[in-house]
Every structure is written in structure tokens, then in C-alpha cells.
Design a protein around this motif. Structure first.
Motif, PDB file in Angstrom:
ATOM      1  N   PRO A 264     -63.119 -14.523 -70.731  1.00  0.00           N
ATOM      2  CA  PRO A 264     -61.974 -15.109 -71.377  1.00  0.00           C
ATOM      3  C   PRO A 264     -62.255 -16.643 -71.273  1.00  0.00           C
ATOM      4  N   PRO A 265     -61.849 -17.442 -72.218  1.00  0.00           N
ATOM      5  CA  PRO A 265     -61.903 -19.019 -71.995  1.00  0.00           C
ATOM      6  C   PRO A 265     -61.115 -19.454 -70.887  1.00  0.00           C
TER       7      PRO A 265
ATOM      8  N   THR B  54     -62.583 -24.507 -73.240  1.00  0.00           N
ATOM      9  CA  THR B  54     -64.006 -23.979 -72.986  1.00  0.00           C
ATOM     10  C   THR B  54     -64.442 -22.554 -72.882  1.00  0.00           C
ATOM     11  N   PRO B  55     -65.239 -22.308 -73.637  1.00  0.00           N
ATOM     12  CA  PRO B  55     -65.672 -20.771 -74.073  1.00  0.00           C
ATOM     13  C   PRO B  55     -66.116 -19.988 -72.649  1.00  0.00           C
ATOM     14  N   GLY B  56     -65.834 -18.811 -72.490  1.00  0.00           N
ATOM     15  CA  GLY B  56     -66.343 -17.759 -71.245  1.00  0.00           C
ATOM     16  C   GLY B  56     -67.819 -17.296 -72.045  1.00  0.00           C
ATOM     17  N   ASP B  57     -68.587 -16.645 -71.103  1.00  0.00           N
ATOM     18  CA  ASP B  57     -69.933 -15.968 -71.508  1.00  0.00           C
ATOM     19  C   ASP B  57     -69.472 -14.865 -72.701  1.00  0.00           C
ATOM     20  N   ASP B  58     -70.561 -14.919 -73.668  1.00  0.00           N
ATOM     21  CA  ASP B  58     -70.300 -14.293 -74.587  1.00  0.00           C
ATOM     22  C   ASP B  58     -71.040 -12.798 -74.591  1.00  0.00           C
TER      23      ASP B  58
ATOM     24  N   VAL C 142     -55.846 -18.517 -74.962  1.00  0.00           N
ATOM     25  CA  VAL C 142     -56.809 -18.273 -75.829  1.00  0.00           C
ATOM     26  C   VAL C 142     -57.476 -17.016 -75.454  1.00  0.00           C
ATOM     27  N   MET C 143     -57.764 -16.271 -76.492  1.00  0.00           N
ATOM     28  CA  MET C 143     -58.610 -15.155 -76.088  1.00  0.00           C
ATOM     29  C   MET C 143     -59.801 -15.276 -77.385  1.00  0.00           C
ATOM     30  N   ALA C 144     -61.158 -14.701 -76.863  1.00  0.00           N
ATOM     31  CA  ALA C 144     -62.278 -14.795 -77.522  1.00  0.00           C
ATOM     32  C   ALA C 144     -62.578 -13.402 -78.165  1.00  0.00           C
TER      33      ALA C 144
ATOM     34  N   PRO D 167     -57.022 -12.465 -72.135  1.00  0.00           N
ATOM     35  CA  PRO D 167     -56.321 -13.862 -72.208  1.00  0.00           C
ATOM     36  C   PRO D 167     -56.634 -14.765 -71.207  1.00  0.00           C
ATOM     37  N   SER D 168     -56.840 -15.976 -71.519  1.00  0.00           N
ATOM     38  CA  SER D 168     -56.962 -17.260 -70.720  1.00  0.00           C
ATOM     39  C   SER D 168     -55.710 -17.403 -69.800  1.00  0.00           C
TER      40      SER D 168
END
Length: 1183
Positions: free
Chosen positions: A630-631, A649-653, A702-704, A713-714
């Protein structure tokens, strides 16, 4: 037995035949195969194949060509009419007709004028079999007139004022296409503010200084003549004003609050509303009491034009256009009525019959108003056409029975109403043709064993031939349990075997002749893969081989093909095919996949596959793939009243690229804990500008998302409370309906907290009568979604508005909605109720509609209450339960089905609205006519004696009238179950018991018993009984048998037989000389209508022929020399071809069943034995 197909029986007996059953029987009329050689020989009435359009607009600069092409055998001749009279083309040197065609060419390029030949033309194509006609072709020359000269004064107006620039093009044929351009031939830009109307005028909702110019030019393009006409330029000057006063919308077109529009079914419905105002109004469209059709609705001209394509009657109704700007809204109602020119439901189809057959032409069309149907025969109204005894007209259907060759003709059906017409030609072609086989002779068929085989035998003949199939030179029979014969003559073999190989003969027969054709069938062995390729796993760089061995029929050519992943092999030298093997050398990673061996012959295909796997030399650890983390680090910046910027800030993909981010929000003030979708951005973006609503306490998360799924979710962002504002929308689903006759209940869907935009949400409810001059009455309410207005008149239309407001102000002015106050029961009963009794079970009721004002509500329909008061015979006076039939809408007539014959009924009619039903009309009495009775309730035989039987019965449960008599028919049954002669007996209607005397002892009798009214005979009931045995006569018969064994008795019998033979020879000689037997003289004197043929088992005599034949009398011959069968000459009954006692007859006795193969006769007129006549039988007739 031989496999054969028989043509369906289509010949019906004379008499009245129900139309529905008749049409079911004539569906199977002959079809002419589309075989060129066959069509060349057959005589065929004319058929119009090509013609000019009904509305034919021509170019006056070119020659006029009016098309008319037709086919027929013999080739048809052509003639024309102009304006209803014969058009003699030979008298006009400018007019010629194309050779072998009816197409007219009028040469106006050399001389003459197109206007001279303006008119209505119709083509007739005629041959010996009939005449076909074209549509009425209206020929008109196109026109492109010049604009009338006019002096246009310059226009000067202030900034913000509305403006309409008139175009008013000249009237042309066809109408021109209008567009506005400047002197440089550049189209003038259009927008929501400036647009061109459907009439060609240019409308300005408000003018701006940049609208000033001197070259507003309207152009009219006439496509037919490829010419463009130009109007004089219009000069417009816009003066800037110090202050532009804003104003609510008003309509420039159409005028007023309501207008009407009529359109034809299938056309494009175009509705237009153009409004002026400042700021520029926006147009919305709705349909009252309905929704706009999906996929057929389009908006043009910046939503000022609503178009519905393929419009139908269902699109009729009220359409409302709403013009709205910041200062208010107005609406205009357009009442649309959709009419319809005639359109086909069932156009008549060509009919090919053989002599003696029956058929029908059906012509059904619909339209609004309902079109009228008229028939023509060979182009002449059928009322004045030559009479045809085989033809009967029944409205939209022409029924043909027992047609002959002279019945061939071309019929025209014309369906017309005030909006147009349809014309269809359909011929009736009566052909007498011997059988023809259309399949090529000695055709050779090949098929794989254990698969189906089909041997063709296309045929034609009139009457329809029967088809038989034989196998081999000796014509061995084909059995139905092995073969299947299709209606087109094709012989089907469901599972062909090797022994199915051979020669097959197809034979077609009808009464005019016979035709046959031979075909050959050869059954081949199937192709099989006996060694299939196998799955293989090899290392990179090695060699692999796949084996594929195939066995096939040696008379067929085999082809083997290899595929990789269902595609051709790569064009690479590493792939080699050696006999039954595929070899792949230096295997690489790309060589992995599925390899398929495909074996083909001309008759079948088989395949087998194997998978090749390629192993890597040193496998590397596989990466871990998962959804993103999650971000985090959510931050809100640029905080404004209606927007905010969110960054994260994005998390690990997790080894799968992020494709997008999804943003959700929570409203902690109104819906705490619920998250809603806000927006989404691409995976490469880490910030978003978000639009906000007033008076909401926002939190964001935010969700990626990647190819494997969505992250958790963040953590929520900080909260952000937006400022309050007035509502920007009003409640939806506003309705006004009354629950009582004196109130109006106004309901709406309230706004939720998110939509309130601020504290103190309330609703301003306003109403006034639609058709009055009253001011609006308003009330402000809160926390409710309903308001009841009391003391209203009954069922009056009201205009209703519900406007939202809060502590900050009001929402925009809402559009008014139409509602009605409460309904009350109707006050007036329908008048002028009358009943038309159609038959014993069906009646039609008509009434006048009640005045709309007396309904006091929404008209739901009419209810008919009806009940059976008493039987007309006055034997049953009990009161029956009332029945109710409901007819929806404004119908003023309806059918009452399921009535009982010979009964007295009472009915009344009531109008119904949403509240209930009104008072009943005065009771209306009517009687149903008599019908045929049901079968007697019971029939039993009592008190059997040696020569008598007593019958007892109960009357029919449903007499359906006054019984006039009973009919009893009976006949003896011998020991071999053969039926003897039929005896007919009439019994008075008041009897329930009858004794039959003088019967034969020890004999079984079969009885047929039914009742009759004046309407006809009812259903019959059957029974069997046996008379008792006379023991004394049985003993005497035994002694007679002993005497018969004596020699002297045998000699005496031979002498008697010889004497009878001499007498018969003398009688035959006298007959051939024109004399008559005494028996014949008695028959002539008594004129017995039911003379029985001679029966070998009962010794009775048949009828005798007169001397006109000059031929010896043949046993079983009952057909006169003219080949017609008369009623009194027939030894057979139509019941012989029916379904036994279930054979169906009309009330007048006409047969309505189809012929079948049953020979059991119930009841039979007698029984003929198949044995040859003998002297003993002849002698027994005198005992």
C-alpha cells in the motif's frame, strides 16, 4: 416394402370450409425448383422484376427513363397508362420502348420539355397466363428556382440581444439543403449560442461584438440538379452596451407553451427547441410519462434538436424541451403523433398448383389508420374481372378450390390509407406436368464407412409426384428402419457400411407419367493414425523426432501435413520430414509447443498431437510476484474551497509494475466509516488534483493496482472540512398524485447529507393548477419527503416544483412537473350499449365512450359484467354467476367468448379509473342461437331376444337448443368382424327408449346414436349388442350339413348353379342391347338414393350401368364414362378416409379432416369381400 414418399392430400370436399383449417392445408402448395432447364419449359405468368420508384424525380436536362422489367413464359408484352388512360407510345416520336423490355425512354434532350411528360405512369406486363402491373410511378421534373430579389436593410442591435436571420429559400423539388457561409465560401461557425434551425434560419441566443459582419449569406443547394442558389448578404452590426442585463430564457422557436408534431412510422422524428437568454441557455429533453428510446435517440445542433430514428407508434406522446440558464428555466411541450403508411404483415406469395388442388393468397398489412385491402385480377378490379368459379374472396384472403388451368392469373393486392399504398403482384399458376428428375444421371457418390450418406433425387411434377427408391438391378426393397427419405426426395443412409455400396434407383410417379434415375454409392475405409506422436521433453540444443503412421483406403490419395501450434512449420532447415517422422534438430526455446500430424484424403481428415517441452540448462530462481504494497505518506496541499491536491509515496510493486492508483474518500460528517470512489490516476503519477463538494469533512486513502491485483488501502489522510454553500441540485423523482378525491400528495427523493452542501437543509414545495391563472402556492418543509395539499378539486392537473435550500441559500430554480389531484369514482355509465351476436359462443359488444370530464381520473378501461339468466328453452331458470371481462384503455368494443348456445344473457358496461368503477349501464339482454347438441348422456341395450333389442338412453347433457329428433344407425357384424349394410332410423325427440324388431338371431350389431337440433347433428355415441341364440335352428343347420354331403343334393345344386349362369348371360346380352332388368325398372320407379353395391357375403345387388357405355359390366366399376363420381354412385364414404368415429364434420355435414389410409368404416355403408364370386354365393342370395 419399398420406401416411398407420398404427396400431402390437399383436395377438400365441397361445402363450407373453415378458413383457418383451409389455410393450414394449403401451405404445402407446389414449389418450382430454381433449375434453369426446368424454368425454360414451364409456362409462367408475368412477374415485375424492376420498376422506377413511386415518387420519381427526374433531371429535366437528361432523357427520361421509366423502368419496367418483367419475366414470364412466354415472354410478356408491355403497355403503359399515363394519368389513368392508355399511353400510345407509337404516336409520340420522342418515346421509345427498349427491345424485350417495358422500359420507356423519352428523348427530351433533342427537343421537348420535361414538364410535358409530368404525370402518373403505370406499366402492365401481359402474357397468356395473366397480367402484372407496376406501382403508380409519379414522374416530376426537379426544380431549382432562383431567390426572389429583395433589398435587405442592415441590422443594428446592442450587445446581448437575440437575433434571427431569416433564410426563406425558394421552394424546390426536392427541397434544398440550407447552409450559411461568408463571401469567402467559409462556413460560419456555430455553437450553443449561434445555430441554424431546421427551417434554415440562423438563430443567435445573444449577440456579441464579434458577430458584426456584412456577409451573412444563406445558400440553398439543390442536389438533384447540382446547383447552388445564393441569398443577398445580410449586414449585422453589434453595438457594445455599457451594461448587459442578464435575463431568463425564452423560446425563439417554437412559439408558445405547446405545439403539435406528426410523423410517419419508420421516418426520423426531429423535434427542435431554440431559446434566447443571457447567459446562453442550455437545452434538455424529456418524454412525459416515459423514457427516450435507447439506441434510437440522438441529439443534434448542440442538443437543440432531438432526433429519434425508425420512429414507431410507441413513440407517440408528449416531449418536453427545457431551456435553462442561471436566471431560470422554461419548458415547451410538443405533442407527437406517429401515423403509419401501410406496411406488410404478410404480402401475397406466388402460388403454383396442379389441377384439382386448393390454395390461398393472403394479403395482410397494417398502418395508422388501418389500411383498406382491395384485390385486382390481371390489373382489373376483381369486382369487374371475369368470373372464376374456383375463386372465393374473404377480405384479405382469396381462397381457391379445385383449380383448373383456366384459373391461372396474376392477382394484385392494394393496401392503402391516406399516407400511401402498397401494391403486390402474386400469380396463381396451374400446371399439369409429368414427373421430371433434376439430379444428374449416374451420379457417383463416395462416403467414408460408418458416416451418413445422402443420395440426391431432386424432382418436379404437377401433381406432386411420389418418390420410391430401389437398390440393385432386381429392385430390392428399401426398408424404413435402415433408410430415411426426405421430402425433397433425398435418400439418407444414417450409417453407411461396406455393404451399402451399389446402384440405387429413384422413381418419381404421378398420374401423368413416371421418371427414374440411377446413382452409384461407394463406401470407403476410414483413415486412421495407428502410431501417434508422443509427448517429449528435451534439453536445449538436442534433437527430437515425432512418429505418425497412417492407414487409409488404398483407392484414395493420402496427404500428411505437420503443424506447430496450429500453424505451418517454420521455414527452417532444422525441421525435416522423413516418411512417417518429423525430426527437429538443435532444439531451441522457441521450438517448444504442440506438434500436430494431419492426415487428409478427399473424403476425411484425422489428426494427432504431442507437446514438446524444452528444458533450460541451468534454471534460475523464479521471482516472487504479488500485488503492490500500500502507498504511504499521504499529504494534502493547495487546499481551496472546491479542490485540493493529494500526494503520496508508492509502496513496493513486488516485481509487477503498478498500472494505476485508486483514490477513495470518507465523509466523516454524514457517512462515517463508508468509503467512496473519488478518482484514479496512472501508475506513473503520485499526485492528483481532487474536486470537492461543499460542507463535507473529507479523508482520503489510496490503493495501488498491478496485473496481479489491488493493494491494501493506505492509512487515511488528515481530515479537510470544506466550506458550506447553497445546494447545486434539487430533489429528483418529484411526483404529484392524490390519495383522496380532495387532496394532492407531493413526493420527492430527498437529498442526502453529501448533496446538502450546508446546514439547515429544507425544501420549498410549490404548486398551482396547470390550466388556471392562480399564483404559485409554496411551503417550506424539512426532514420529510412528502407533503399533502388538502381541499383540491377532484382530478385536476397541477404544476409542481420542489426546490432545495439550506442556510446558505436556494438551489437553482427547478423545472415544473405535471401531477394530478386525487381521483374519484366515475359519474356516468356508458351509453348506447348494443350487442352483435356472431355465433352460438361469441358475441361482440359496442358502447359509446363516456365524456372525459365524467371519468374524474385516469381512464383504466371498461368492464363488462355478463351472466346467463336462463335457457331459451325455459327449462333452466337458475341464476348464473356473473363473469367480468376487462378492456384496457379507450376501447369501445370487445368480444364475449365462451358463451353457451341457445341461452339468454344479460350484460352491462362500466367505466373504470384508478379509483374504481362507475355506475353500470342499463342491463342489455341478448340471446345466443341454437347449436349442435352434445352426445346422449348414456346408451345401453336391454332385453335382448332372438329378433329384437331394446335401446335406452339419456338425453344430451348440453342440448344447446330444442331437440328435433334422434338418429339411430346400426349394422350387423359377422364372425370375421366385417360390417354389414347400414340402416338409418329417425326417432322422435321425446323418446328415451326404442325397441328394434325383426333382427337376425345370434347376431352382433353395432349402433351409432346421436341427437339433432335445427342447427345440425351432435356428437354420436356407439354401442354393440348381440341377439340371443335359437337352439332349434342350430340343430336344423346341422342336419342340413348332413344332407349337403349326399350325392343327389350335390347334383341338384350344380343344376341350379348352371341355370343361374344361363340367366345371367341372357341378362348381360339384354343390357348391352339397351334393355333393362326388372330390378332396374323397380329402382328407376322407386329412385332409391342409397343403392348398395353387390356384396359377396350378404347376396345383395349393386347398381347397374346404362347402355351408353357399350362395355361389359365390370365388378367394382362405379365411375361413369365422364370420370366424375356422383353421390348416389359412390360405394365409399368420406368417413372411410377420416379418423373413424373421430372424423370431423361441420354442422352442414361438410368434411374438414384430411384423407388418411384408414379403411375401417364407422359407420360403413356395407362391406365388399375380396373373394371371387361363386355359384354357391349366388345361390345363397335366393335362400
Amino acid at each position: 416394402m419399398q420406401l416411398k414418399i407420398m404427396p400431402k392430400k390437399k383436395r377438400l370436399p365441397a361445402g363450407r370450409v373453415p378458413l383457418i383449417l383451409f389455410l393450414c392445408q394449403v401451405i404445402s402448395a407446389l414449389e418450382v425448383p430454381l433449375d434453369p432447364k426446368l424454368l425454360e419449359d414451364l409456362v409462367q405468368p408475368p412477374t415485375i422484376t424492376q420498376q422506377s420508384p413511386k415518387d420519381y424525380i427526374i433531371d429535366p436536362r437528361e432523357n427520361i427513363v421509366i423502368q419496367c422489367e418483367a419475366k414470364g413464359k412466354p415472354p410478356p408484352s408491355f403497355s403503359w397508362t399515363q394519368n389513368g388512360t392508355h399511353f400510345d407510345i407509337d404516336k409520340d416520336p420522342l418515346v421509345t420502348m427498349k427491345p424485350d423490355s417495358g422500359t420507356l425512354i423519352i428523348n427530351i434532350m433533342s427537343e421537348g420539355k420535361a414538364e410535358t411528360y409530368e404525370g402518373v405512369y403505370q406499366c402492365t406486363a401481359r402474357n397468356e397466363r395473366g397480367a402484372a402491373i407496376s406501382n403508380n410511378i409519379v414522374v416530376r421534373p426537379s426544380r431549382s428556382p432562383l431567390w426572389t430579389k429583395e433589398k435587405l436593410e442592415p441590422m443594428t442591435l446592442q450587445n446581448g440581444q437575440p437575433l434571427v436571420l431569416p433564410c426563406r429559400p425558394p421552394v424546390g423539388l426536392p427541397p434544398p439543403i440550407i447552409f450559411w457561409m461568408d463571401n469567402s465560401f467559409q462556413r460560419l461557425p456555430q455553437s450553443e449560442r449561434v445555430s441554424q434551425g431546421l427551417n434554415g434560419d440562423l438563430y443567435f441566443s445573444n449577440v456579441l461584438p464579434e458577430d458584426t459582419r456584412e456577409d451573412y449569406i444563406c445558400y440553398a443547394r439543390f442536389n438533384h440538379t447540382q446547383t447552388i442558389q445564393q441569398k443577398q448578404p445580410i449586414s449585422v452590426k453589434v453595438i457594445s452596451a455599457k451594461s448587459n442585463r442578464e435575463r431568463p430564457p425564452t423560446f425563439l422557436t417554437p412559439e408558445g407553451n405547446a405545439s403539435n408534431k406528426e410523423e410517419l412510422r419508420g421516418n426520423v422524428l426531429s423535434l427542435e427547441c431554440i431559446a434566447e437568454g443571457l447567459p446562453t441557455p442550455v437545452i434538455y429533453w424529456i418524454k412525459e410519462d416515459g423514457t427516450l428510446p435507447i439506441n434510437r435517440t440522438f441529439y443534434k445542433n448542440f442538443q437543440k434538436t432531438l432526433q429519434i430514428i425508425q420512429v414507431s407508434e410507441a413513440d407517440s406522446g408528449n416531449y418536453q424541451c427545457i431551456a435553462k440558464n442561471a436566471l431560470g428555466a422554461i419548458h415547451h411541450t410538443i405533442s407527437v403523433t406517429v401515423k403509419a403508411a401501410p406496411y406488410w404483415i404478410m404480402a401475397p406469395q406466388n402460388l403454383v398448383l396442379s389441377p384439382g388442388e386448393d390454395g390461398a393468397l393472403i394479403c395482410r398489412a397494417n398502418g395508422n389508420p388501418k389500411p383498406t385491402i382491395s384485390w385486382l385480377s390481371n390489373g382489373v378490379p376483381i369486382e369487374i374481372a371475369s368470373d372464376d368459379p374456383s375463386r372465393k374472396i374473404d377480405g384479405d384472403t382469396i381462397i381457391f378450390s379445385n383449380v383448373q388451368e383456366r384459373s391461372s392469373a396474376v392477382y394484385q393486392c392494394n393496401a392503402s390509407n391516406e399516407y400511401g399504398y402498397l401494391l403486390a403482384n402474386a400469380f396463381v399458376n396451374v400446371l399439369a406436368e409429368p414427373p421430371r428428375i433434376l439430379t444428374s444421371a449416374n451420379a457417383h457418390y463416395q462416403v467414408i464407412a460408418n458416416r451418413p450418406a445422402f443420395l440426391d433425387c431432386a424432382f418436379f411434377g404437377s401433381p406432386l409426384p411420389t418418390i420410391e427408391w430401389f437398390k440393385g438391378d432386381k429392385g430390392s426393397a428399401l426398408h424404413e428402419d435402415i433408410y430415411v427419405l426426405h421430402e425433397n426426395g433425398t435418400l439418407g443412409i444414417p450409417v453407411a457400411q461396406k455393404e451399402s455400396t451399389g446402384t440405387y434407383t429413384c422413381v418419381a410417379k404421378n398420374k401423368l407419367g413416371m421418371a427414374k434415375n440411377e446413382v452409384n454409392l461407394e463406401v470407403k475405409d476410414p483413415t486412421r493414425i495407428i502410431k501417434q506422436p508422443e509427448y517429449a521433453v528435451v534439453q536445449r540444443g538436442s534433437t527430437v523426432s515425432f512418429e505418425c503412421k497412417v492407414k487409409h483406403d488404398h483407392t484414395l490419395i493420402l496427404t500428411v501435413t505437420w503443424l506447430k501450434d496450429d500453424h505451418e512449420l517454420p521455414s527452417d532447415g532444422r525441421f525435416t520430414i522423413d516418411k512417417d517422422q518429423l525430426v527437429v534438430a538443435d532444439v531451441g526455446d522457441d521450438d517448444g509447443g504442440t506438434y500436430t500430424c494431419v492426415a487428409n484424403t478427399t473424403l476425411d481428415t484425422v489428426s494427432a498431437s504431442a507437446v514438446l517441452g524444452v528444458v533450460a540448462p541451468t534454471p534460475t530462481p523464479a521471482p516472487i510476484y504479488d500485488v503492490p504494497d500500500p502507498p504511504f505518506d499521504l499529504e494534502l496541499t493547495d487546499q481551496l474551497d472546491k479542490s485540493v491536491q493529494l500526494s503520496w509515496t508508492p509502496g513496493d510493486d513486488n516485481n509487477s509494475p503498478i498500472t494505476k492508483f485508486i483514490i477513495e474518500y470518507e465523509d466523516a460528517m454524514h457517512e462515517a466509516g463508508l468509503w467512496h470512489y473519488q478518482a484514479e490516476v496512472p501508475g506513473t503519477q503520485t499526485r492528483a488534483q481532487l474536486k470537492l463538494s461543499p460542507y463535507v469533512n473529507y479523508s482520503f486513502r489510496v490503493m495501488a493496482e498491478n496485473s496481479l491485483g489491488r493493494s491494501l488501502p493506505s492509512q487515511p489522510s488528515e481530515q479537510y472540512l470544506t466550506k458550506a454553500a447553497e445546494p447545486d441540485k434539487n430533489p429528483m423523482t418529484v411526483e404529484g398524485l392524490g390519495s383522496e378525491p380532495d387532496n394532492l400528495v407531493i413526493t420527492w427523493k430527498p437529498l442526502n447529507g453529501f448533496e446538502s452542501n450546508g446546514p439547515g437543509l429544507q425544501y420549498k414545495v410549490s404548486w398551482r393548477q396547470k390550466d388556471g391563472d392562480d399564483e404559485w402556492t409554496s411551503v417550506v418543509v424539512a426532514n420529510v419527503s412528502k407533503y399533502i395539499v388538502s381541499g383540491t378539486p377532484t382530478f385536476v392537473p397541477y404544476l409542481i416544483k420542489v426546490q432545495a435550500l439550506n442556510d446558505m441559500g436556494f438551489a437553482p430554480e427547478p423545472a415544473a412537473v405535471l401531477g394530478h389531484s386525487g381521483e374519484d369514482l366515475p359519474m356516468v355509465a356508458p351509453k348506447n350499449v348494443h350487442v352483435n351476436v356472431l355465433n352460438g359462443t361469441l358475441a361482440e359488444v359496442h358502447w359509446d365512450p363516456v365524456p372525459l370530464k365524467s371519468i374524474r381520473g385516469h381512464l383504466q378501461g371498461y368492464r363488462i359484467y355478463y351472466w346467463k339468466a336462463q335457457s331459451s328453452s325455459k327449462r333452466n331458470r337458475r341464476h348464473m354467476e356473473k363473469k367480468i371481462l376487462i378492456f384496457q384503455g379507450s376501447k369501445t368494443h370487445g368480444m364475449l367468448p365462451g358463451l353457451e348456445p341457445f341461452s339468454h344473457y344479460i350484460l352491462n358496461v362500466r367505466v373504470v379509473n384508478g379509483k374504481g368503477e362507475g355506475p353500470a349501464s342499463p342491463d342489455k339482454d341478448f340471446n345466443t342461437p341454437e347449436g349442435v347438441p352434445s352426445a346422449p348422456s348414456a346408451l345401453k341395450i336391454v332385453n335382448p331376444t332372438l329378433d329384437s333389442l331394446t335401446l335406452e338412453w339419456d338425453p344430451p347433457r348440453h342440448p344447446n337448443g330444442i331437440l328435433t329428433e334422434y338418429t339411430l344407425k346400426y349394422q350387423p357384424i359377422n364372425s370375421t368382424h366385417e360390417l354389414g349394410p347400414l340402416i338409418d332410423l329417425k326417432i322422435p325427440a321425446n323418446k328415451t327408449r326404442w325397441t328394434l324388431k325383426n333382427l337376425n338371431f345370434s347376431t352382433r350389431y353395432k349402433f351409432y346414436f346421436y341427437a339433432q337440433t335445427s342447427a345440425g347433428s351432435g356428437s354420436q355415441i356407439t354401442e354393440e349388442a348381440v341377439t340371443t341364440v335359437d337352439e332349434g335352428k342350430m340343430a336344423m343347420a346341422s342336419r342340413q350339413v348332413d344332407i349337403a354331403t349326399q350325392g343327389w343334393f350335390i347334383g341338384l345344386m350344380c343344376a341350379v348353379a348352371l341355370l343361374i349362369l344361363i340367366l345371367l348371360i341372357v341378362c348381360f346380352i339384354r343390357r348391352n342391347k339397351g334393355g333393362k332388368y326388372p330390378v332396374k325398372e323397380k329402382e328407376d320407379a322407386h329412385a332409391d338414393p342409397e343403392i348398395q353395391p353387390m356384396k359377396e357375403d350378404d347376396g345383395t345387388f349393386g347398381e347397374y350401368s346404362d347402355a351408353e357405355d357399350h362395355k361389359p359390366l365390370k365388378k367394382g366399376s362405379r365411375t361413369p364414362s365422364d370420370r366424375t363420381v356422383k353421390k348416389e354412385d359412390s360405394d365409399d364414404s368420406l368417413v372411410d378416409y377420416g379418423e373413424g368415429v373421430n372424423g370431423q364434420f361441420n354442422e352442414d355435414g361438410s368434411f374438414i379432416g384430411q384423407y388418411s389410409g384408414k379403411k375401417e368404416k364407422e359407420p360403413a355403408e356395407g362391406n365388399e369381400s375380396s373373394e371371387a364370386p361363386s355359384p354357391v354365393n349366388a345361390m345363397n342370395s335366393f335362400v
